[in-house]
Write a protein that holds these residues in place. Structure first.
Motif, PDB file in Angstrom:
ATOM      1  N   GLU A  60      -6.628  -3.393  -8.054  1.00 46.91           N
ATOM      2  CA  GLU A  60      -6.660  -4.578  -7.491  1.00 46.91           C
ATOM      3  C   GLU A  60      -5.494  -5.257  -7.607  1.00 46.91           C
ATOM      4  N   HIS A  64      -3.747  -3.153  -3.232  1.00 47.34           N
ATOM      5  CA  HIS A  64      -3.812  -2.224  -2.197  1.00 47.34           C
ATOM      6  C   HIS A  64      -4.510  -3.018  -0.987  1.00 47.34           C
ATOM      7  N   GLY A  65      -4.110  -2.386   0.250  1.00 44.69           N
ATOM      8  CA  GLY A  65      -4.575  -2.973   1.318  1.00 44.69           C
ATOM      9  C   GLY A  65      -5.767  -2.259   1.847  1.00 44.69           C
ATOM     10  N   SER A  66      -6.161  -2.464   3.256  1.00 45.75           N
ATOM     11  CA  SER A  66      -7.306  -1.895   3.867  1.00 45.75           C
ATOM     12  C   SER A  66      -7.337  -0.362   3.976  1.00 45.75           C
ATOM     13  N   ALA A  67      -5.854   0.086   4.316  1.00 50.63           N
ATOM     14  CA  ALA A  67      -5.810   1.454   4.418  1.00 50.63           C
ATOM     15  C   ALA A  67      -5.971   2.263   3.224  1.00 50.63           C
ATOM     16  N   ARG A  69      -7.960   1.429   0.824  1.00 50.27           N
ATOM     17  CA  ARG A  69      -9.299   1.400   0.650  1.00 50.27           C
ATOM     18  C   ARG A  69     -10.196   2.278   1.298  1.00 50.27           C
ATOM     19  N   LEU A  70      -9.623   2.589   2.636  1.00 45.20           N
ATOM     20  CA  LEU A  70     -10.280   3.294   3.446  1.00 45.20           C
ATOM     21  C   LEU A  70     -10.180   4.739   2.825  1.00 45.20           C
ATOM     22  N   ASP A  73     -12.591   6.679   0.377  1.00 47.02           N
ATOM     23  CA  ASP A  73     -13.801   7.398   0.934  1.00 47.02           C
ATOM     24  C   ASP A  73     -13.611   8.933   0.591  1.00 47.02           C
TER      25      ASP A  73
END
Length: 130
Positions: A60, A64-67, A69-70, A73
């Motif tokens: 955090e 880190h951005g949304s990329a 976080r994706l 997975d």
């Protein structure tokens, strides 16, 4: 997600703490980042410093951005069994501070070397070309 629904203990994650077997915990989920070590934009040292541990705060804090976080997975192993949680250390705990200070020191050293090394090589090369 591959490990959807699987419960994993903190001790199981802590046993995966080498460059050949590197897991981290981020936001109560376990991730096997072994195959991502060489691709991590911050360098493998950052992930190895958190190997086998909860890296939620570091993840955090790094923004880190949304990329990113994706991408998590594809490395997902399972949910952390909260009943196996080790005693939480607070930010004021000297042991936790020492660990973070060591991590930051290592990170700063690595980043400095990444910037200084090319200039040192250029300087040495220019001396030999004279």
């Amino acid at each position: 997600m591959v490990g959807a629904g699987k419960k994993i203990s903190y001790s199981e994650v802590s046993s995966h703490n080498t460059p050949n077997d590197c897991w981290v915990i981020i936001n109560a989920k376990a991730y096997n980042v072994t195959n991502f070590l060489s691709e991590h934009p911050g360098g493998d040292e950052v992930l190895l410093a958190a190997a086998g541990m909860d890296a939620s705060d570091e993840f955090e804090d790094a923004g880190h951005g949304s990329a990113a976080r994706l991408m998590l997975d594809e490395f997902y192993v399972g949910e952390i069994d909260q009943t196996t949680s080790p005693t939480k250390l607070t930010k004021n705990d000297p042991i936790k501070q020492h660990s973070n200070e060591q991590r930051m020191s290592t990170l700063v050293t690595v980043k400095l070397l990444l910037y200084i090394a090319p200039f040192a090589i250029l300087g040495i090369a220019s001396l030999y070309s004279l």
